[in-house]
Design an enzyme around this catalytic site. Structure first.
Site, PDB file in Angstrom:
ATOM      1  NE  ARG A  49      -1.592  -2.362   2.704  1.00 24.17           N
ATOM      2  CZ  ARG A  49      -1.679  -3.609   2.250  1.00 24.17           C
ATOM      3  NH1 ARG A  49      -2.714  -3.976   1.563  1.00 24.17           N
ATOM      4  NH2 ARG A  49      -0.722  -4.498   2.517  1.00 24.17           N
ATOM      5  CB  THR A  50       3.423   2.541   2.307  1.00 23.11           C
ATOM      6  OG1 THR A  50       2.667   2.010   3.387  1.00 23.11           O
ATOM      7  CG2 THR A  50       3.945   3.907   2.676  1.00 23.11           C
ATOM      8  CE  LYS A  78      27.701  -2.644  -6.188  1.00 23.78           C
ATOM      9  NZ  LYS A  78      27.797  -1.438  -7.047  1.00 23.78           N
ATOM     10  NE  ARG A  99       7.057   0.710   5.134  1.00 21.54           N
ATOM     11  CZ  ARG A  99       5.851   0.172   4.980  1.00 21.54           C
ATOM     12  NH1 ARG A  99       5.723  -1.062   4.557  1.00 21.54           N
ATOM     13  NH2 ARG A  99       4.761   0.854   5.256  1.00 21.54           N
ATOM     14  CG  HIS A 127       3.298   3.870   8.794  1.00 22.67           C
ATOM     15  ND1 HIS A 127       3.479   4.711   7.717  1.00 22.67           N
ATOM     16  CD2 HIS A 127       2.892   2.669   8.269  1.00 22.67           C
ATOM     17  CE1 HIS A 127       3.199   4.058   6.594  1.00 22.67           C
ATOM     18  NE2 HIS A 127       2.848   2.826   6.904  1.00 22.67           N
TER      19      HIS A 127
HETATM   20  N1   CP Z   1      -0.313  -0.025   5.837  1.00 24.98           N
HETATM   21  C1   CP Z   1       0.895  -0.298   5.313  1.00 24.98           C
HETATM   22  O1   CP Z   1       1.926   0.301   5.679  1.00 24.98           O
HETATM   23  O2   CP Z   1       0.882  -1.275   4.359  1.00 24.98           O
HETATM   24  P1   CP Z   1       2.135  -1.766   3.526  1.00 24.98           P
HETATM   25  O3   CP Z   1       3.090  -2.418   4.502  1.00 24.98           O
HETATM   26  O4   CP Z   1       1.606  -2.715   2.496  1.00 24.98           O
HETATM   27  O5   CP Z   1       2.788  -0.549   2.917  1.00 24.98           O
END
Ligand code: CP
Length: 303
Positions: A49-50, A78, A99, A127
């Site tokens: 999703r993100t 590396k 992320r 998040h």
């Molecule tokens: N909600 C969320 O962060 O989903 P993903 O891990 O699929 O990005």
């Protein structure tokens, strides 16, 4: 706002402005254009999703994206340091979405990068773009963010979406019912944070009993990848399961909505999907408008 790192940094007014901008973007009243910008998506951890909603948000605003989805094909393999990776990517892009498995990684990136950083999840910490889309979803379905009763169900210990949401809603006098096995309780550094003194936390081992009180049930996956001890995961992995029967037999408000940041494993059965209470796929869609709002705000493409 120069970066989006943690909901601890975001004031109520900033949240309200962001939700308003997302609403205008969704309705078509505002059409930000970032056609002269390149955004980098650096994902050290898996995502569906993100990563896709940020990428789609960029493309809907006519921007370009460069993407690292996992480290396998990058020079991280590396031995390149995190700081060198960020400094390099910041030469090619105008904004970096990152992320990481490491708590604090996005904050560190913001100290290294010449351009705005968006935290797309740092370990079990925060998040914030998820929280903004959660707040957008809550406001859309409840008409307000004020004085709501929200059950937080599942992994409250390692769940970064939970940690962010608690801070995001803290400006709006919420009551949180905490529904988690003892190993996965909300960390005490959050529960007893003086910044959260206006939040009402209630430990609620019996989910069925509290269903009539709820405006929102926010369900999370028990995250196998966060456990150091596989046996501990086995003990708690099936602690909660939300079924259609559980909801319908316990006198829910008609306006109750069930949210989940997704992905789910088995914590919400698929028979819930067809009820009026399920909102998790619309919630994921709302991520598009919020992420357009975040990017355009940070790049100065929307006021
Ligand atoms: N909600 C969320 O962060 O989903 P993903 O891990 O699929 O990005």
């Amino acid at each position: 706002m120069n970066h989006l790192i943690s909901m601890r940094d975001i004031k109520a007014g900033d949240i309200e402005q962001m939700l308003l901008l997302a609403e205008k973007i969704e309705s078509g009243k505002v059409k930000p254009d970032i056609s002269d910008k390149v955004c980098a998506l650096l994902f050290y951890e898996p995502s569906t999703r993100t990563i896709f909603s940020f990428d789609t948000a960029i493309k809907r605003m006519n921007g370009k994206s460069i993407i690292m989805a996992g480290v396998e094909s990058s020079s991280v393999k590396k031995g390149e340091t995190f700081a060198d990776t960020i400094s390099t990517v910041s030469q090619y892009s105008d904004l970096i979405v990152i992320r990481s498995t490491v708590e604090g990684a996005a904050r560190y990136a913001s100290e290294v990068s010449e351009h705005p950083i968006v935290n797309a999840g740092d370990g079990s910490n925060q998040h914030p773009s998820q929280t903004l889309l959660d707040l957008y979803s809550i406001k859309k379905t409840q008409g307000t963010l004020e004085n709501l009763s929200i059950a937080l169900v599942g992994d409250l210990r390692f769940g970064r979406t939970i940690h962010s949401l608690v801070y995001g809603l803290s400006h709006f006098s919420p009551t949180f019912y905490l529904v988690a096995p003892s190993h996965l309780r909300l960390p005490s550094y959050i529960r007893h944070d003086p910044a959260l003194k206006s939040v009402n936390f209630i430990d609620s081992p019996n989910l069925a009993e509290i269903i009539p009180n709820l405006d929102i049930m926010y369900v999370t996956r028990v995250q196998k990848e966060r456990f150091v001890d596989a046996e501990e995961y086995e003990k708690v992995k099936n602690s909660y399961q939300i079924t259609r029967q559980l909801i319908e037999e316990n006198n829910p408000k008609q306006s109750l909505k069930i949210l989940h940041p997704l992905p789910r494993v088995n914590e919400i059965t698929t028979d819930v999907d067809e009820t009026k209470y399920a909102y998790y796929f619309q919630q994921a869609r709302n991520g598009l408008f919020i992420r357009q709002a975040i990017i355009s705000k940070l790049l100065g493409a929307a006021k």
